[in-house]
Enzyme design. Structure first.
Site, PDB file in Angstrom:
ATOM      1  N   ASP A 245       0.702  -1.368  -0.105  1.00  0.00           N
ATOM      2  CA  ASP A 245       0.028  -0.124  -0.151  1.00  0.00           C
ATOM      3  C   ASP A 245       0.780   1.384   0.023  1.00  0.00           C
ATOM      4  O   ASP A 245       0.314   2.416   0.583  1.00  0.00           O
ATOM      5  CB  ASP A 245      -1.010   0.038   1.170  1.00  0.00           C
ATOM      6  CG  ASP A 245      -1.731  -1.222   1.412  1.00  0.00           C
ATOM      7  OD1 ASP A 245      -2.286  -1.671   0.172  1.00  0.00           O
ATOM      8  OD2 ASP A 245      -2.067  -1.710   2.168  1.00  0.00           O
TER       9      ASP A 245
ATOM     10  N   GLY B 117      -0.152   1.802  -7.099  1.00  0.00           N
ATOM     11  CA  GLY B 117      -1.123   1.977  -8.295  1.00  0.00           C
ATOM     12  C   GLY B 117      -0.994   3.524  -8.915  1.00  0.00           C
ATOM     13  O   GLY B 117      -0.830   3.605 -10.369  1.00  0.00           O
TER      14      GLY B 117
ATOM     15  N   HIS C 161      -4.886  -1.390  -5.446  1.00  0.00           N
ATOM     16  CA  HIS C 161      -4.079  -0.238  -6.171  1.00  0.00           C
ATOM     17  C   HIS C 161      -4.968   0.937  -6.613  1.00  0.00           C
ATOM     18  O   HIS C 161      -5.771   0.672  -7.323  1.00  0.00           O
ATOM     19  CB  HIS C 161      -3.423  -0.784  -7.365  1.00  0.00           C
ATOM     20  CG  HIS C 161      -2.352  -1.857  -6.905  1.00  0.00           C
ATOM     21  ND1 HIS C 161      -1.435  -2.327  -7.943  1.00  0.00           N
ATOM     22  CD2 HIS C 161      -2.014  -2.283  -5.610  1.00  0.00           C
ATOM     23  CE1 HIS C 161      -0.665  -3.114  -7.391  1.00  0.00           C
ATOM     24  NE2 HIS C 161      -1.110  -3.387  -6.171  1.00  0.00           N
TER      25      HIS C 161
ATOM     26  N   THR D 181      -5.692 -11.801   3.165  1.00  0.00           N
ATOM     27  CA  THR D 181      -6.893 -10.995   2.886  1.00  0.00           C
ATOM     28  C   THR D 181      -8.167 -11.761   2.495  1.00  0.00           C
ATOM     29  O   THR D 181      -9.185 -11.237   2.100  1.00  0.00           O
ATOM     30  CB  THR D 181      -6.360 -10.358   1.415  1.00  0.00           C
ATOM     31  OG1 THR D 181      -5.954 -11.101   0.363  1.00  0.00           O
ATOM     32  CG2 THR D 181      -5.361  -9.233   1.544  1.00  0.00           C
TER      33      THR D 181
ATOM     34  N   THR E 103      -8.354  -3.264   0.091  1.00  0.00           N
ATOM     35  CA  THR E 103      -8.979  -4.256  -0.227  1.00  0.00           C
ATOM     36  C   THR E 103     -10.095  -4.637   0.849  1.00  0.00           C
ATOM     37  O   THR E 103     -11.300  -5.053   0.607  1.00  0.00           O
ATOM     38  CB  THR E 103      -8.482  -5.430  -0.624  1.00  0.00           C
ATOM     39  OG1 THR E 103      -7.403  -5.002  -1.860  1.00  0.00           O
ATOM     40  CG2 THR E 103      -8.871  -6.836  -0.809  1.00  0.00           C
TER      41      THR E 103
ATOM     42  N   LYS F 150       3.051  10.146  -0.273  1.00  0.00           N
ATOM     43  CA  LYS F 150       2.318  10.601   0.935  1.00  0.00           C
ATOM     44  C   LYS F 150       2.992  11.663   1.905  1.00  0.00           C
ATOM     45  O   LYS F 150       2.861  11.447   3.033  1.00  0.00           O
ATOM     46  CB  LYS F 150       1.722   9.345   1.817  1.00  0.00           C
ATOM     47  CG  LYS F 150       0.771   8.585   1.021  1.00  0.00           C
ATOM     48  CD  LYS F 150       0.058   7.646   1.735  1.00  0.00           C
ATOM     49  CE  LYS F 150      -1.163   8.037   1.916  1.00  0.00           C
ATOM     50  NZ  LYS F 150      -2.297   7.091   2.395  1.00  0.00           N
TER      51      LYS F 150
HETATM   52  P1  GDP Z   1      -0.897   0.463  -3.467  1.00  0.00           P
HETATM   53  O1  GDP Z   1      -1.428  -0.838  -3.110  1.00  0.00           O
HETATM   54  O2  GDP Z   1       0.430   0.557  -3.319  1.00  0.00           O
HETATM   55  O3  GDP Z   1      -1.443   1.095  -4.986  1.00  0.00           O
HETATM   56  O4  GDP Z   1      -1.496   1.642  -2.538  1.00  0.00           O
HETATM   57  P2  GDP Z   1      -3.187   1.735  -2.117  1.00  0.00           P
HETATM   58  O5  GDP Z   1      -3.914   2.445  -2.850  1.00  0.00           O
HETATM   59  O6  GDP Z   1      -3.673   0.592  -1.349  1.00  0.00           O
HETATM   60  O7  GDP Z   1      -2.628   2.737  -0.961  1.00  0.00           O
HETATM   61  C1  GDP Z   1      -2.284   4.111  -1.012  1.00  0.00           C
HETATM   62  C2  GDP Z   1      -3.173   5.091  -0.567  1.00  0.00           C
HETATM   63  O8  GDP Z   1      -2.876   6.569  -0.581  1.00  0.00           O
HETATM   64  C3  GDP Z   1      -4.381   5.353  -1.583  1.00  0.00           C
HETATM   65  O9  GDP Z   1      -5.619   5.678  -0.934  1.00  0.00           O
HETATM   66  C4  GDP Z   1      -3.975   6.818  -2.602  1.00  0.00           C
HETATM   67  O10 GDP Z   1      -4.864   7.397  -2.952  1.00  0.00           O
HETATM   68  C5  GDP Z   1      -2.971   7.539  -1.380  1.00  0.00           C
HETATM   69  N1  GDP Z   1      -1.985   8.136  -1.809  1.00  0.00           N
HETATM   70  C6  GDP Z   1      -1.313   7.625  -2.762  1.00  0.00           C
HETATM   71  N2  GDP Z   1      -0.198   8.684  -2.936  1.00  0.00           N
HETATM   72  C7  GDP Z   1      -0.366   9.756  -2.175  1.00  0.00           C
HETATM   73  C8  GDP Z   1       0.073  10.698  -1.675  1.00  0.00           C
HETATM   74  O11 GDP Z   1       1.171  11.351  -2.031  1.00  0.00           O
HETATM   75  N3  GDP Z   1      -0.581  11.780  -0.806  1.00  0.00           N
HETATM   76  C9  GDP Z   1      -1.851  11.068  -0.257  1.00  0.00           C
HETATM   77  N4  GDP Z   1      -2.387  12.117   0.775  1.00  0.00           N
HETATM   78  N5  GDP Z   1      -2.327   9.899  -0.521  1.00  0.00           N
HETATM   79  C10 GDP Z   1      -1.612   9.423  -1.311  1.00  0.00           C
HETATM   80  P1  IMO Z   2      -1.642  -4.164  -2.211  1.00  0.00           P
HETATM   81  O1  IMO Z   2      -1.305  -4.706  -3.614  1.00  0.00           O
HETATM   82  C1  IMO Z   2      -1.210  -4.792   2.104  1.00  0.00           C
HETATM   83  C2  IMO Z   2      -0.927  -8.738   3.354  1.00  0.00           C
HETATM   84  C3  IMO Z   2      -2.027  -9.476   4.151  1.00  0.00           C
HETATM   85  C4  IMO Z   2      -1.235 -10.823   5.039  1.00  0.00           C
HETATM   86  C5  IMO Z   2      -0.310 -11.120   3.979  1.00  0.00           C
HETATM   87  C6  IMO Z   2      -0.776 -12.264   3.181  1.00  0.00           C
HETATM   88  O2  IMO Z   2      -2.579  -3.219  -2.015  1.00  0.00           O
HETATM   89  O3  IMO Z   2      -0.208  -3.633  -1.764  1.00  0.00           O
HETATM   90  P2  IMO Z   2      -2.700 -12.783   1.404  1.00  0.00           P
HETATM   91  O4  IMO Z   2      -4.019 -12.328   1.116  1.00  0.00           O
HETATM   92  O5  IMO Z   2      -1.535 -12.161   0.117  1.00  0.00           O
HETATM   93  O6  IMO Z   2      -2.159 -14.002   1.566  1.00  0.00           O
HETATM   94  O7  IMO Z   2      -1.901 -12.013   2.742  1.00  0.00           O
HETATM   95  O8  IMO Z   2      -0.025  -9.809   2.992  1.00  0.00           O
HETATM   96  N1  IMO Z   2      -1.412  -8.255   2.078  1.00  0.00           N
HETATM   97  C7  IMO Z   2      -1.466  -7.108   1.721  1.00  0.00           C
HETATM   98  N2  IMO Z   2      -1.006  -6.128   2.401  1.00  0.00           N
HETATM   99  N3  IMO Z   2      -1.549  -4.503   0.716  1.00  0.00           N
HETATM  100  C8  IMO Z   2      -1.782  -5.577  -0.118  1.00  0.00           C
HETATM  101  O9  IMO Z   2      -2.034  -5.496  -1.340  1.00  0.00           O
HETATM  102  C9  IMO Z   2      -1.890  -6.881   0.458  1.00  0.00           C
HETATM  103  N4  IMO Z   2      -2.043  -8.156  -0.110  1.00  0.00           N
HETATM  104  C10 IMO Z   2      -1.606  -9.053   0.883  1.00  0.00           C
HETATM  105  O10 IMO Z   2      -2.595  -8.440   5.100  1.00  0.00           O
HETATM  106  O11 IMO Z   2      -0.563 -10.044   5.957  1.00  0.00           O
HETATM  107 MG    MG Z   3      -3.014  -1.297  -1.828  1.00  0.00          MG
END
Ligand code: GDP
Ligand code: IMO
Ligand code: MG
Length: 424
Positions: free
Chosen positions: A13, A17, A41, A128, A298, A329
């Site tokens: 996270d 994305g 993402h 998840t 998710t 961020k």
């Molecule tokens: P990913 O799984 O790595 O793609 O990341 P996620 O989407 O799960 O989590 C990143 C969160 O941070 C999302 O809600 C994005 O919209 C938000 N985000 C990403 N970059 C920035 C940033 O530079 N500033 C802020 N405030 N939010 C951000």
């Molecule tokens: P993105 O792509 C954060 C974590 C779960 C758990 C471990 C194993 O958005 O970064 P799984 O379901 O893969 O067998 O879970 O990995 N986990 C994530 N944590 N962001 C995700 O996806 C994750 N996908 C799995 O919380 O600890």
């Molecule tokens: Mg994510």
């Protein structure tokens, strides 16, 4: 031509994305190289806010081929739902492809994930529950089915029969309801009807792309601290989010990568179980979670938050041959008087570790060593150039760069596509 892997360099996270959505403006191809619909993402652009689970994050550019690579596990049901949502907002899916080698994540994998987590009692992984672990276990156990099998009904029927013998034994042992083979075969035929035209052998595509010197992005799911081999095993995902796997998962020669971008938040967050040395249980932790809106994309679970862990990111940078960092961020730190950076782990014998990650049992005993930095107490969200950042923010980022040992290529100061800049 560039072949760039974009990897999560913390616990997931980080904003992969949104980085892909930004970088995809200059490429012809985006490959997702591992993981399944456990991904969340988030991408915010002129289509609004969308959370992608399986579809690669280059999908918002109609000219870009988006490929779900051989290293992925695909739940056709959730892919179809995701496609429906994207189509409804006007996203063109003509160039969405699925490798015939990608594994099928079946409904029974989800069921098994649920049953196995319950069976672990208090000793959970915190998955998840999307079925990702059981699907990769079947892949390694050679009882998985692949997306290409949908194109060969007779072969599929035989594979399904032999897979279900094992699967049903396991399900019954864990107290679940066995799966009906005929119903599942019919479901697979429905998937085939809807997805067959997108299931392809990606090798000729990639060969052609390299020959034509087209730019390629390789999108990782999750992050290296959850890597099956190099993360906090067993609290990991069941595949390799590391850059070295990007070639395997996308079907490229080992030497093809030209860049590896490591995506990091300006602090740390983690969702799921396992040791997380920088976790804060105080007001700063709560403040990071609230300002940063740290809730799983998710599963909606609250994320554990802490200061930037330079030990972990330095380790990930080394393992991945990272060529640049994308720091996201930064704006979340705008309202802190002081910031901390974890520069080492103090171990029970007094040793301070900075250049590797202790193994999982030892990591529970690691005490973070912090240094303090002044906050900037002003908004960065409108900054679009390095020189526009407050001096204290520049100093903070420079220190991260020094500790990680990799140049900073990108900084983002808000979630929207335009709230990001390249650092020259
Ligand atoms: P990913 O799984 O790595 O793609 O990341 P996620 O989407 O799960 O989590 C990143 C969160 O941070 C999302 O809600 C994005 O919209 C938000 N985000 C990403 N970059 C920035 C940033 O530079 N500033 C802020 N405030 N939010 C951000
Ligand atoms: P993105 O792509 C954060 C974590 C779960 C758990 C471990 C194993 O958005 O970064 P799984 O379901 O893969 O067998 O879970 O990995 N986990 C994530 N944590 N962001 C995700 O996806 C994750 N996908 C799995 O919380 O600890
Ligand atoms: Mg994510």
């Amino acid at each position: 031509m560039s072949v760039t892997a974009v990897v999560g360099a913390q616990w997931g996270d980080e904003g992969k994305g949104r980085i892909i959505d930004y970088l995809a403006q200059d490429v012809k191809w985006v490959f997702r190289f591992q993981g399944g619909d456990n991904a969340g993402h988030t991408v915010i652009n002129h289509y609004g806010k969308n959370v992608l689970h399986l579809v690669p994050s280059g999908i918002f550019y109609p000219g870009v081929n988006n490929v779900i690579g051989a290293g992925c596990v695909v739940n056709p049901q959730s892919l179809l739902e995701e496609m429906k949502k994207l189509t409804a907002i006007g996203v063109n899916l003509d160039k969405l492809w699925i490798s015939n080698r990608a594994q099928i994540l079946m409904p029974y994998h989800r069921l098994l994930d649920e049953l196995e987590e319950t069976d672990r009692g208090t000793d959970t992984i915190g998955t998840t529950k999307r079925g990702v672990g059981p699907a990769y276990a079947d892949k390694a156990g050679r009882s998985g089915l692949r997306m290409g099998d949908l194109l060969h009904p007779e072969w599929l029927e035989g594979r399904l029969d032999s897979a279900l013998r094992n699967v049903n034994r396991k399900i019954e042992l864990l107290g679940g309801k066995p799966v009906d083979g005929n119903a599942l075969y019919a479901l697979c035929m429905d998937y085939r009807d809807q997805l067959a035209h997108r299931i392809v052998d990606t090798v000729p595509m990639v060969r052609q792309a390299l020959k034509a010197s087209e730019n390629i992005l390789l999108e990782g799911q999750l992050a290296v601290m959850r890597d099956l081999d190099w993360g906090i095993y067993p609290y990991v995902t069941s595949s390799n989010p590391s850059a070295a796997y990007a070639s395997v998962g996308a079907g490229l020669p080992a030497g093809a990568l030209s860049e590896v971008v490591g995506v990091v938040k300006a602090y740390s967050s983690c969702v799921g179980d396992g040791p997380f040395p920088v976790e804060l249980h105080d007001a700063d932790g709560t403040k990071l979670r609230e300002i940063g809106q740290e809730f799983g994309a998710t599963t909606g679970r609250p994320r554990r938050c802490g200061w930037f862990d330079a030990v972990a990111v330095n380790y990930v940078a080394w393992l991945n041959g990272m060529t640049s960092l994308a720091i996201t961020k930064l704006d979340i730190l705008d309202q802190f008087e002081t910031l901390k950076i974890c520069t080492g782990y103090r171990m029970p014998n007094g040793e301070i570790v900075t250049d590797t990650m202790p193994d999982t049992p030892s990591l529970y005993e690691a005490q973070p060593v912090y240094e303090e930095w002044a906050g900037w107490n002003s908004s960065t969200e409108n900054c679009r150039h390095w020189d526009e950042l407050p001096k204290a923010a520049q100093a903070y980022i420079n220190r991260l760069r020094e500790l990680v040992g990799v140049k900073v290529g990108f900084v983002s100061v808000g979630p929207k596509r335009e709230q990001m800049f390249v650092v020259k």
